[in-house]
Design an enzyme around this catalytic site. Structure first.
Site, PDB file in Angstrom:
ATOM      1  N   ARG A  85       0.899  -1.236   0.026  1.00 20.48           N
ATOM      2  CA  ARG A  85      -0.020   0.019  -0.073  1.00 20.48           C
ATOM      3  C   ARG A  85       1.086   1.281   0.062  1.00 20.48           C
ATOM      4  O   ARG A  85       2.036   1.199   0.786  1.00 20.48           O
ATOM      5  CB  ARG A  85      -0.821   0.016   1.208  1.00 20.48           C
ATOM      6  N   CYS A  87     -13.694  -0.806   6.379  1.00 23.57           N
ATOM      7  CA  CYS A  87     -12.647  -0.014   5.476  1.00 23.57           C
ATOM      8  C   CYS A  87     -13.277   0.691   4.500  1.00 23.57           C
ATOM      9  O   CYS A  87     -12.720   1.857   4.159  1.00 23.57           O
ATOM     10  CB  CYS A  87     -11.789  -1.192   4.940  1.00 23.57           C
ATOM     11  N   CYS A 107     -16.433  -7.758   6.533  1.00 29.02           N
ATOM     12  CA  CYS A 107     -16.055  -7.839   7.685  1.00 29.02           C
ATOM     13  C   CYS A 107     -16.557  -6.757   8.598  1.00 29.02           C
ATOM     14  O   CYS A 107     -16.651  -5.463   8.015  1.00 29.02           O
ATOM     15  CB  CYS A 107     -14.862  -8.396   8.111  1.00 29.02           C
ATOM     16  N   LYS A 148      -5.405   7.946  12.321  1.00 27.33           N
ATOM     17  CA  LYS A 148      -5.981   8.601  11.110  1.00 27.33           C
ATOM     18  C   LYS A 148      -6.093  10.277  11.359  1.00 27.33           C
ATOM     19  O   LYS A 148      -6.980  10.524  11.864  1.00 27.33           O
ATOM     20  CB  LYS A 148      -6.964   7.674  10.510  1.00 27.33           C
ATOM     21  N   CYS A 153     -14.971  -3.090   0.232  1.00 26.97           N
ATOM     22  CA  CYS A 153     -13.697  -3.223   0.436  1.00 26.97           C
ATOM     23  C   CYS A 153     -13.199  -4.675  -0.320  1.00 26.97           C
ATOM     24  O   CYS A 153     -14.277  -5.207  -1.050  1.00 26.97           O
ATOM     25  CB  CYS A 153     -13.664  -3.689   2.025  1.00 26.97           C
ATOM     26  N   LYS A 167      -3.841   2.252  14.871  1.00 24.89           N
ATOM     27  CA  LYS A 167      -3.603   3.290  13.825  1.00 24.89           C
ATOM     28  C   LYS A 167      -4.201   4.360  14.427  1.00 24.89           C
ATOM     29  O   LYS A 167      -5.316   4.565  15.119  1.00 24.89           O
ATOM     30  CB  LYS A 167      -4.286   2.579  12.651  1.00 24.89           C
ATOM     31  N   CYS A 204      -8.137 -10.805   1.720  1.00 27.49           N
ATOM     32  CA  CYS A 204      -8.098 -10.419   3.060  1.00 27.49           C
ATOM     33  C   CYS A 204      -8.308 -11.249   4.028  1.00 27.49           C
ATOM     34  O   CYS A 204      -9.322 -12.046   4.118  1.00 27.49           O
ATOM     35  CB  CYS A 204      -9.334  -9.017   3.117  1.00 27.49           C
ATOM     36  N   ARG A 251      -1.392   7.115   9.680  1.00 23.31           N
ATOM     37  CA  ARG A 251      -1.543   6.462   8.361  1.00 23.31           C
ATOM     38  C   ARG A 251      -1.485   7.778   7.376  1.00 23.31           C
ATOM     39  O   ARG A 251      -1.543   9.064   7.624  1.00 23.31           O
ATOM     40  CB  ARG A 251      -3.014   6.006   8.318  1.00 23.31           C
TER      41      ARG A 251
END
Length: 635
Positions: A75, A500, A496, A230, A451, A228, A457, A144
Site C-alpha cells: 500500500r 474499511c 467484515c 488517522k 472493500c 492506527k 483479506c 496513516r
C-alpha cells in the site's frame, strides 16, 4: 508529563512486546527477508505492516494439506492522494511484473498492489521509493495516510492550504527510524526531499512532554501508537473525505482575503468494530476546538501524545483514540491535550453545512487548465472484456505525463490538463470503453464503495468487492419494481466489521457477518454526517430483494420533499420500518423461471448493451427484456 506506555509491572498485548523487540521496526523482518521462504513469521508480519505491507494468502487457492498461496499486499502512502505520473507508471508496471495485473484505489486515497511474492517485495518497494513514492506508515500502529480533498482548485486558497497541511502533517508525524531505508534500499535514501524547516523545528520541540527523549522515534518511542492513527484536512463544506470518521480532522479557516488563520479541529472518529462485542463501536468525531495556524503542529503532537500515553495497550479492540474519548468524555480529553499544548484551545468556529462531492467529469481548475474525475467501480483498476481502464490510464499517463489525485471514494482525478488535449483524452477513454460523463453512470454504482474482502483479506467473513456489482443491479431492479427507478442511495459494503469502506456512514450498509450473510445498517445520509445504526444482524444474500422491497415502498409512500432514504429511516425509526415490513404484502412480480439457461451475446453487442445501460441509467436485463417483448409483439 510523559506517561510510560509500557511498564514491566503491567500486562500488555503481545504486539506491544513485538514492537519493543523490533529495534525500531527492524527485526525480525530484516533477517527474515534474507531467508529463502515464501512467507514471514507472525512477528515479522506485524512489523511488516509499518513498512506498508500485509501478508495475505489467496483463499480461493487453499488446498488442505498444502502450504497457503502466500502473497503480499503493498500500500502506498501519498498525502492528499497525490500520485505523480512517474509513480503511477511504476505502479502500473509493478502490478504486471510482480502483482495480479490490477491496481486498487483505497478509501484512504492510496494505491494497493496485490499478489506480490515475498521474493519480489524488496524490488517492488525500492522501485516505488525511487519513483517519488513511499509505503512507510501506510499500515501499522502510527499515523496513516493523511487525507485531503482531491479537487485541484488552483483559484481556491483554502483547497491549496488543505493540500499543503496534509503534506506537512504527514511529514511531521512520519516515523524517523532509518529501518525503512536500511531494509528496502540497503541504507540509501533514493530521493532526498528537504523538509519544511517549520516542520522540522516543530518535531524537535518538546513542549510539555510530547517528545520521548533520547529515542530514535521522538514522537512515537519504541512502542509507537496503541493502534492506527488517522488524520485528514479539508475545507469548510467539503466532506469528500468523510471527516467524521478520522482520529483527527482539521478544517481550514481563512479570512475574507483567503489568508490562512487556523483550523477547526475534530477528534475521535473511527469505524472499526467487532461483531457481538458491544464494547466496540463505530463513532463520529467530536468538535475539539479551534487552533491558530502557528500552533497547529504543536497541537497535532499534543493529540498524538495524549493517545500515545493514555490509549489502551492491553486490549487492542479498545486501543483506538475514539475509545479513549468515549471513556473520558471530550472535555477531559481536551484538558489533557491542552496540558501537552501548554495553552487553551479557542472555541470551534461556525461552519456551513457539509456536502459530499465526488468531482467526476470535466472541470476547470481555476488557472485555465482542466481536471477530469473518473469513476472506478470499487476502486479496481483493471482490463476486463471491452472495458480497458488499466490500458486507458496507462495511455493517458504515458502520453501526457499528468499528475493524479486519488479520492476517498476510490476514484481518480487527472489534472493540469491543457484544454486542447481534452478531445484526445476523451478519444482514449471511448476507445477503451470508459465512461467519463458522470451522468451516464448508474447512481447506485457512482456512490457505492466496497472493500476487497475475499479472496485475499485475512479478516474477510464473506464477499464484498466481487459481490457488490451484482447486488447493486438487484437493488436497482427492486427500485424499478416499486417505482423508484432513478433513486440515488449511498450503499457501502464490507466483508467484515472492521469498516474499511466506511459502511456505518452509508444510507444502506452491508457488513459481512457470516458466509453469504450481512449485517444491515440503515440511516446514514448522502453527505456522511450522521451515523447509521444496525437494523438486522444476519441477512442472507439471497433474501436481499424481499428484505428491501417493503422498506423502499414505505419510503416511497411516506418520504417528505427531497428526503433521502437514509434520512427517512432515521426520521421514522426502526420500529416503524419493522412494523411496516411485517404487514407488507409483496407486489406481484412477473414470473421468472428458475435455473433457466443463460443467453450469451457477442462481445461487441455486450459493449453496446452496457453503454445503453449506463446512458439510460437502468439495468441491462431491463433493456434486454424490453427488446425481447417488442420483438415477440411483432410476431
Amino acid at each position: 508529563m510523559v506517561k510510560t506506555p509500557v511498564s514491566p509491572t503491567r500486562k500488555v498485548s503481545k504486539l506491544e512486546n513485538i514492537k519493543e523487540r523490533s529495534n525500531f521496526l527492524r527485526e525480525p523482518l530484516k533477517t527474515e527477508l534474507l531467508e529463502d521462504s515464501t512467507h514471514f513469521s507472525q512477528d515479522a508480519v506485524q512489523i511488516l505492516k509499518f513498512h506498508g505491507s500485509y501478508q495475505q494468502d489467496n483463499r480461493d487457492n487453499r488446498v488442505k494439506g498444502q502450504e497457503k498461496d502466500y502473497q503480499m499486499m503493498l500500500r502506498t502512502r501519498n498525502p492528499g492522494g497525490f500520485i505523480p505520473a512517474q509513480l503511477y507508471s511504476t505502479l502500473d508496471r509493478l502490478s504486471d511484473e510482480y502483482g495480479n495485473q490490477t491496481l486498487r484505489v483505497t478509501t484512504r486515497q492510496g494505491f494497493q498492489l496485490h499478489g506480490i511474492l515475498k521474493k519480489n517485495l524488496k524490488s517492488a518497494i525500492a522501485s516505488i521509493v525511487k519513483s517519488m513514492g513511499s509505503t512507510l506508515g501506510a499500515c501499522g500502529d502510527l499515523n496513516r495516510n493523511v487525507m485531503a480533498p482531491a479537487a485541484p482548485y488552483k483559484n481556491r486558497p483554502d483547497y491549496q492550504y488543505a493540500w499543503e497541511y496534509a503534506d506537512k502533517i504527514a511529514d511531521l508525524l512520519r516515523p524517523q527510524t532509518n529501518a525503512y531505508y536500511e531494509i528496502w534500499l540497503d541504507g540509501e535514501k533514493a530521493i532526498s526531499v528537504e523538509e519544511d524547516p517549520e516542520v522540522v523545528a516543530a518535531r524537535q520541540r518538546n513542549g510539555n512532554g510530547t517528545i520521548v527523549k533520547d529515542s530514535e522515534e521522538p514522537l512515537y518511542g519504541q512502542h509507537y501508537m496503541p493502534r492506527k492513527f488517522k488524520c485528514s484536512v479539508t475545507v469548510p463544506g467539503d466532506n469528500s473525505i468523510d471527516l467524521y470518521t478520522h482520529d483527527v480532522s482539521l478544517v481550514v479557516i481563512t479570512d475574507d482575503n483567503g489568508e490562512l488563520l487556523g483550523f477547526n479541529v475534530l477528534t475521535g472518529g473511527g469505524m472499526g468494530r467487532t461483531h457481538n462485542k458491544e464494547e466496540t463501536f463505530a463513532r463520529l468525531a467530536d468538535p475539539l476546538g479551534y487552533v491558530a495556524k502557528e500552533d497547529v503542529f504543536d497541537l497535532m503532537k499534543a493529540i498524538l501524545a495524549t493517545q500515545r500515553d493514555y490509549g489502551d495497550r492491553i486490549q487492542r479492540r479498545h486501543a483506538r483514540m475514539k475509545y479513549l474519548i468515549a471513556d473520558w468524555g471530550i472535555d477531559k480529553f481536551r484538558g489533557k491535550v491542552e496540558e501537552y499544548l501548554g495553552k487553551a484551545l479557542e472555541p470551534f468556529k461556525p461552519l456551513p453545512e457539509w456536502k459530499y462531492e465526488d468531482y467526476l467529469g470535466w472541470h476547470e481548475q481555476g488557472d485555465g487548465k482542466l481536471f477530469l474525475g473518473l469513476s472506478i467501480e470499487n476502486g479496481r483498476v483493471k482490463d476486463e472484456g471491452s472495458f480497458q481502464l488499466k490500458t486507458a490510464l496507462k495511455k493517458i499517463t504515458d502520453e501526457y505525463a499528468l499528475p493524479m489525485r486519488l479520492t476517498a471514494n476510490h476514484n481518480l482525478i487527472f489534472y493540469e490538463i491543457d484544454p486542447e488535449h481534452r478531445a484526445s483524452i476523451d478519444n482514449i477513454l471511448v476507445h477503451c470503453g470508459i465512461v467519463s460523463d458522470p451522468e451516464k453512470i448508474d447512481t447506485l454504482t457512482r456512490y457505492s464503495m466496497a472493500c476487497p474482502a475475499l479472496p485475499t483479506c485475512g479478516l474477510a467473513i464473506t464477499e464484498s468487492e466481487r459481490a457488490l456489482p451484482g447486488i447493486l443491479e438487484r437493488i436497482r431492479g427492486v427500485l424499478h419494481h416499486v417505482g423508484l427507478g432513478s433513486q440515488t442511495i449511498v450503499i457501502r459494503m464490507t466483508g467484515c466489521p472492521n469498516g474499511c469502506a466506511r459502511p456505518y456512514m452509508a444510507e444502506l450498509g452491508f457488513v459481512g457477518s457470516a458466509p453469504g450473510m450481512y449485517q444491515i445498517w440503515l440511516g446514514g445520509d448522502p453527505h456522511q454526517t450522521q451515523l447509521a445504526q444496525p437494523y438486522i444482524e444476519k441477512l442472507p444474500e439471497k433474501d436481499i430483494e424481499s428484505f428491501l422491497e417493503p422498506l423502499f415502498v414505505y419510503y416511497k409512500e411516506e418520504k417528505i420533499h427531497k428526503e433521502s432514504f437514509g434520512q427517512f429511516c432515521q426520521r421514522v425509526g426502526f420500529d416503524a420500518l419493522k412494523t411496516f415490513s411485517e404487514s407488507y404484502s409483496p407486489k406481484k412480480r412477473r414470473r421468472v423461471r428458475k435455473n433457466q439457461h443463460r443467453v450469451s451475446v457477442p462481445d461487441a453487442m455486450f459493449a453496446r448493451l452496457k453503454q445503453a445501460s449506463q446512458d439510460e441509467n437502468r439495468p441491462m436485463n431491463h433493456i434486454v427484456q424490453q427488446a425481447l417483448e417488442a420483438y415477440f409483439a411483432e410476431e
